[in-house]
Design an enzyme around this catalytic site. Sequence first.
Site, mmCIF file in Angstrom:
data_model
loop_
_atom_site.group_PDB
_atom_site.id
_atom_site.type_symbol
_atom_site.label_atom_id
_atom_site.label_comp_id
_atom_site.label_asym_id
_atom_site.label_seq_id
_atom_site.Cartn_x
_atom_site.Cartn_y
_atom_site.Cartn_z
ATOM 1 N N ASN A 1 -11.002 -2.842 -4.898
ATOM 2 C CA ASN A 1 -10.326 -1.931 -5.831
ATOM 3 C C ASN A 1 -11.078 -1.779 -7.155
ATOM 4 O OD1 ASN A 1 -6.992 -2.944 -4.741
ATOM 5 N ND2 ASN A 1 -8.175 -1.167 -4.106
ATOM 6 N N ASP B 1 0.834 -1.212 0.000
ATOM 7 C CA ASP B 1 0.000 0.000 0.000
ATOM 8 C C ASP B 1 0.869 1.263 0.000
ATOM 9 O OD1 ASP B 1 -2.380 1.406 -0.021
ATOM 10 O OD2 ASP B 1 -2.671 1.308 2.146
HETATM 11 C C1 IPE Z 1 -5.292 -2.841 -0.092
HETATM 12 O O1 IPE Z 1 -4.974 -1.508 -0.323
HETATM 13 C C2 IPE Z 1 -5.341 -3.597 -1.379
HETATM 14 C C3 IPE Z 1 -4.061 -3.752 -2.070
HETATM 15 C C4 IPE Z 1 -2.893 -3.406 -1.596
HETATM 16 C C5 IPE Z 1 -4.122 -4.372 -3.381
HETATM 17 P P1 IPE Z 1 -6.115 -0.388 -0.393
HETATM 18 O O2 IPE Z 1 -5.417 0.903 -0.557
HETATM 19 O O3 IPE Z 1 -7.116 -0.741 -1.413
HETATM 20 O O4 IPE Z 1 -6.752 -0.526 1.060
HETATM 21 P P2 IPE Z 1 -7.800 0.399 1.835
HETATM 22 O O5 IPE Z 1 -9.006 0.518 0.970
HETATM 23 O O6 IPE Z 1 -7.145 1.719 2.073
HETATM 24 O O7 IPE Z 1 -8.058 -0.327 3.108
HETATM 25 C C1 IPE Z 2 -1.663 0.236 -3.351
HETATM 26 O O1 IPE Z 2 -1.460 1.611 -3.399
HETATM 27 C C2 IPE Z 2 -1.929 -0.357 -4.717
HETATM 28 C C3 IPE Z 2 -3.310 -0.818 -4.917
HETATM 29 C C4 IPE Z 2 -4.236 -0.827 -4.008
HETATM 30 C C5 IPE Z 2 -3.645 -1.303 -6.234
HETATM 31 P P1 IPE Z 2 -2.664 2.636 -3.349
HETATM 32 O O2 IPE Z 2 -3.062 2.964 -4.740
HETATM 33 O O3 IPE Z 2 -3.741 2.152 -2.465
HETATM 34 O O4 IPE Z 2 -1.928 3.879 -2.682
HETATM 35 P P2 IPE Z 2 -2.543 4.922 -1.660
HETATM 36 O O5 IPE Z 2 -3.099 4.150 -0.506
HETATM 37 O O6 IPE Z 2 -3.597 5.689 -2.386
HETATM 38 O O7 IPE Z 2 -1.366 5.761 -1.258
HETATM 39 MG MG MG Z 3 -4.127 2.385 -0.493
#
Ligand code: IPE
Ligand code: IPE
Ligand code: MG
Length: 247
Positions: free
Chosen positions: A69, A21
């Site tokens: 997602n 993340d």
């Molecule tokens: C969790 O990250 C899913 C992945 C890393 C693929 P998110 O960024 O989607 O999680 P939340 O929604 O903030 O909990």
């Molecule tokens: C994790 O990074 C990747 C996926 C969930 C696909 P994020 O896209 O959630 O990054 P933040 O949380 O917005 O920084």
């Molecule tokens: Mg995230």
Amino acid sequence: MSLLDKINRESLPQHVAIIMDGNGRWAKQQGKERFEGHAAGVSSVRLIVEAATELKISHLTMYTFSTENWNRPEEEIKALMSLLVQAIAKETADLIKNNVRLKTIGDLSRLPDEARKVLEQCIEDTSASTGVTLVLALSYSARWEITEAAKKISSRVLANELQIGDITEKTISDNLSTAGIPDPDLLIRTGGECRISNYLLWQVAYSELYFTDTLWPDFGKEELYAAILDYQNRERRFGKTSEQVKK
Ligand code: IPE
Ligand code: IPE
Ligand code: MG
């Protein structure tokens, strides 16, 4: 000196699961677009797979795209899917060379055809590898997985192939998409949030949890070593007393 020298090779986690993340926030910090954060994240995946290979960790499960997602803006989903296709196509040769075996968990039927095809090809091409098993969780959520397991088990009961009284914890494990894979010893989440976000809920029942503020694109080998060292300083008691596990 690298933290690598401090790692005890006798008590390595067998299975490391990672919630990758922080790509979006990394991009924002750098004044870049979100997809550039995801692209930078691919380099971290590469480094961590390499480190796992060097350490001889047997399983690495990476949360790549969650069921939730799918609710992101269409443009971002498209960018993520095309990044996935590019990365798999580009990395397959190195995965084979490094003896890495690719697996996926999740509802692949929701992925674009091209992504599914390239993944299936990579899974086939790496099927003879005996080193690290790299499991990509794609269109995955634990509640989806447990729901699917409930359907599979109940249809076997209806078909009289299984008696209700014979359902054990192993029946559940065997019907999850991670069947045959040991439970994670260590779960790492980057990006500062302290939550599980619907990841491997059944399997992490007794995993050691490690949360770090480091954003995923900044997570490299030394950060993995730091997580492993932290893990090695924990006492895994599995419900017993400290005295019992020290015996
Ligand atoms: C969790 O990250 C899913 C992945 C890393 C693929 P998110 O960024 O989607 O999680 P939340 O929604 O903030 O909990
Ligand atoms: C994790 O990074 C990747 C996926 C969930 C696909 P994020 O896209 O959630 O990054 P933040 O949380 O917005 O920084
Ligand atoms: Mg995230």
